[in-house]
Write an enzyme that holds these catalytic residues in place. Structure first.
Site, PDB file in Angstrom:
ATOM      1  N   ASP A  44      21.883 -36.726  22.967  1.00  0.00           N
ATOM      2  CA  ASP A  44      21.920 -35.401  22.341  1.00  0.00           C
ATOM      3  C   ASP A  44      20.617 -35.124  21.587  1.00  0.00           C
ATOM      4  O   ASP A  44      20.413 -34.038  21.052  1.00  0.00           O
ATOM      5  CB  ASP A  44      23.168 -35.208  21.463  1.00  0.00           C
ATOM      6  CG  ASP A  44      23.285 -36.234  20.354  1.00  0.00           C
ATOM      7  OD1 ASP A  44      22.407 -37.122  20.249  1.00  0.00           O
ATOM      8  OD2 ASP A  44      24.267 -36.159  19.578  1.00  0.00           O
ATOM      9  N   SER A  45      19.694 -36.095  21.604  1.00  0.00           N
ATOM     10  CA  SER A  45      18.332 -35.848  21.108  1.00  0.00           C
ATOM     11  C   SER A  45      17.686 -34.722  21.909  1.00  0.00           C
ATOM     12  O   SER A  45      16.686 -34.150  21.477  1.00  0.00           O
ATOM     13  CB  SER A  45      17.483 -37.122  21.220  1.00  0.00           C
ATOM     14  OG  SER A  45      17.504 -37.623  22.540  1.00  0.00           O
ATOM     15  N   ASP A  83      25.731 -38.745  26.076  1.00  0.00           N
ATOM     16  CA  ASP A  83      26.148 -38.675  24.676  1.00  0.00           C
ATOM     17  C   ASP A  83      27.284 -37.689  24.509  1.00  0.00           C
ATOM     18  O   ASP A  83      27.254 -36.595  25.078  1.00  0.00           O
ATOM     19  CB  ASP A  83      24.968 -38.158  23.825  1.00  0.00           C
ATOM     20  CG  ASP A  83      24.488 -39.179  22.831  1.00  0.00           C
ATOM     21  OD1 ASP A  83      25.248 -40.099  22.484  1.00  0.00           O
ATOM     22  OD2 ASP A  83      23.334 -39.044  22.389  1.00  0.00           O
ATOM     23  N   LYS A 112      28.790 -42.172  25.270  1.00  0.00           N
ATOM     24  CA  LYS A 112      28.372 -42.828  24.015  1.00  0.00           C
ATOM     25  C   LYS A 112      28.842 -41.977  22.850  1.00  0.00           C
ATOM     26  O   LYS A 112      28.729 -40.752  22.886  1.00  0.00           O
ATOM     27  CB  LYS A 112      26.848 -42.974  23.977  1.00  0.00           C
ATOM     28  CG  LYS A 112      26.307 -43.456  22.635  1.00  0.00           C
ATOM     29  CD  LYS A 112      24.879 -43.920  22.744  1.00  0.00           C
ATOM     30  CE  LYS A 112      23.817 -42.863  22.571  1.00  0.00           C
ATOM     31  NZ  LYS A 112      23.825 -42.160  21.280  1.00  0.00           N
ATOM     32  N   GLU A 114      28.968 -41.906  18.346  1.00  0.00           N
ATOM     33  CA  GLU A 114      28.458 -42.488  17.103  1.00  0.00           C
ATOM     34  C   GLU A 114      29.598 -42.848  16.164  1.00  0.00           C
ATOM     35  O   GLU A 114      30.555 -42.090  16.025  1.00  0.00           O
ATOM     36  CB  GLU A 114      27.508 -41.494  16.407  1.00  0.00           C
ATOM     37  CG  GLU A 114      26.253 -41.225  17.208  1.00  0.00           C
ATOM     38  CD  GLU A 114      25.280 -40.279  16.494  1.00  0.00           C
ATOM     39  OE1 GLU A 114      25.460 -40.004  15.283  1.00  0.00           O
ATOM     40  OE2 GLU A 114      24.338 -39.822  17.170  1.00  0.00           O
ATOM     41  N   GLU A 181      20.805 -48.392  15.887  1.00  0.00           N
ATOM     42  CA  GLU A 181      19.610 -47.595  15.559  1.00  0.00           C
ATOM     43  C   GLU A 181      19.226 -47.744  14.083  1.00  0.00           C
ATOM     44  O   GLU A 181      20.102 -47.765  13.201  1.00  0.00           O
ATOM     45  CB  GLU A 181      19.893 -46.110  15.864  1.00  0.00           C
ATOM     46  CG  GLU A 181      18.733 -45.199  15.468  1.00  0.00           C
ATOM     47  CD  GLU A 181      18.821 -43.785  16.018  1.00  0.00           C
ATOM     48  OE1 GLU A 181      19.792 -43.452  16.718  1.00  0.00           O
ATOM     49  OE2 GLU A 181      17.882 -43.003  15.719  1.00  0.00           O
TER      50      GLU A 181
HETATM   51  O1  KIV Z   1      20.359 -39.004  21.469  1.00  0.00           O
HETATM   52  C1  KIV Z   1      19.643 -39.984  21.717  1.00  0.00           C
HETATM   53  O2  KIV Z   1      18.599 -39.892  22.381  1.00  0.00           O
HETATM   54  C2  KIV Z   1      20.063 -41.265  21.187  1.00  0.00           C
HETATM   55  C3  KIV Z   1      19.028 -42.338  21.099  1.00  0.00           C
HETATM   56  C4  KIV Z   1      18.212 -42.102  19.885  1.00  0.00           C
HETATM   57  C5  KIV Z   1      19.639 -43.689  21.140  1.00  0.00           C
HETATM   58  O3  KIV Z   1      21.175 -41.420  20.789  1.00  0.00           O
END
Ligand code: KIV
Length: 263
Positions: A44-45, A83, A112, A114, A181
């Protein structure tokens, strides 16, 4: 027909071979990166790197699915991880319906999310329903607003124990791998040794089973702020600016296209 790397293959790499993970958000870059990437993360970056937002929090499930479809179109061999964006896994049922959407619509191999031990119940529910889940512990970018900023985790013994405890709880709940992280390297190493599943670090030192970087950081396209843990492997920003300046100059001067570029 190319075959995707499997979860079993990834899990066997623990202790044998480092896992290479990088983000990608589109087919073009996924195809360029996949010969070297065991895992491509559609993180989600992308909300920051691709969409230019301040943080990751406004990314939506629709956006994540769209970008993951593109990545799966470009990369046929890497394991693809999607994500779950902020707000899509507040409870077990919501998490499951969004994870099912991710599987049905995006082509990703795993999701994924968090969170530490407080998310173990959700991870267990997804696992029981045949979803492969990567946990994401330590610094959690989706908590940036509630925590008032980004900060390195695991500085005290108490925090270290909390993070190791979360890793163990997530593994027990069925998580297939972990991302860790923004923690002190001894914390990441302790986590890596405490669980049997692969632990992939970002800003967490070298004691993990693998590393992940955001592609636009690693290749110098996002150069306004470079965190300490990012090694820049290419001055992408300079290269693109230089090429664009030359193209613009040639168009202005009437030099492009010459006969070589004309039918
Ligand atoms: O969103 C993302 O790119 C991430 C990485 C920083 C691991 O979660």
């Amino acid at each position: 027909m190319k075959k995707r790397k499997t979860l079993r293959q990834l899990q066997k790499m623990k202790g044998e071979e480092k896992i290479v993970m990088i983000t990608a958000y589109d087919a073009l870059f996924a195809a360029l990166l996949e010969p070297y990437a065991d895992v491509i993360l559609v993180g989600d970056s992308l909300n920051m790197s691709f969409a230019g937002k301040e943080d990751t929090l406004s990314a939506t499930m629709d956006q994540m699915i769209y970008h993951t479809q593109a990545v799966c179109n470009g990369a046929k061999e890497s394991y693809v991880l999607i994500d779950m964006p902020f707000g899509t896994y507040p409870d077990r049922q919501t998490a499951l319906s969004n994870a099912i959407r991710a599987y049905r619509e995006s082509g990703a191999d795993a999701v994924k999310l968090e969170g530490g031990k407080e998310k173990a119940d959700i991870v267990r529910y997804l696992s029981e329903n045949a979803i492969a889940v990567f946990g994401h512990i330590g610094l959690k970018p989706q908590s940036v607003r509630s925590e008032g900023g980004y900060s390195v985790k695991g500085k005290s013994e108490e925090e270290k124990a909390e993070i190791v405890g979360s890793a163990i709880a997530l593994e027990e709940a069925g998580a297939v791998a972990l991302i860790i992280e923004g923690v002190k390297p001894d914390v990441a190493a302790a986590v890596t040794q405490s669980v049997k599943i692969p632990v992939i670090g970002i800003g967490a030192g070298s004691g993990c089973d693998g590393q992940v970087l955001v592609w636009s950081d690693a290749f110098g396209f996002f150069d306004t702020f470079v965190p300490k843990f990012v090694k820049t492997y290419l001055n992408g920003g300079d290269l693109v600016r230089g090429a664009m300046a030359q193209y613009a100059q040639e168009v202005k001067a009437g030099e492009f296209p010459d006969e070589n570029y004309t039918y």
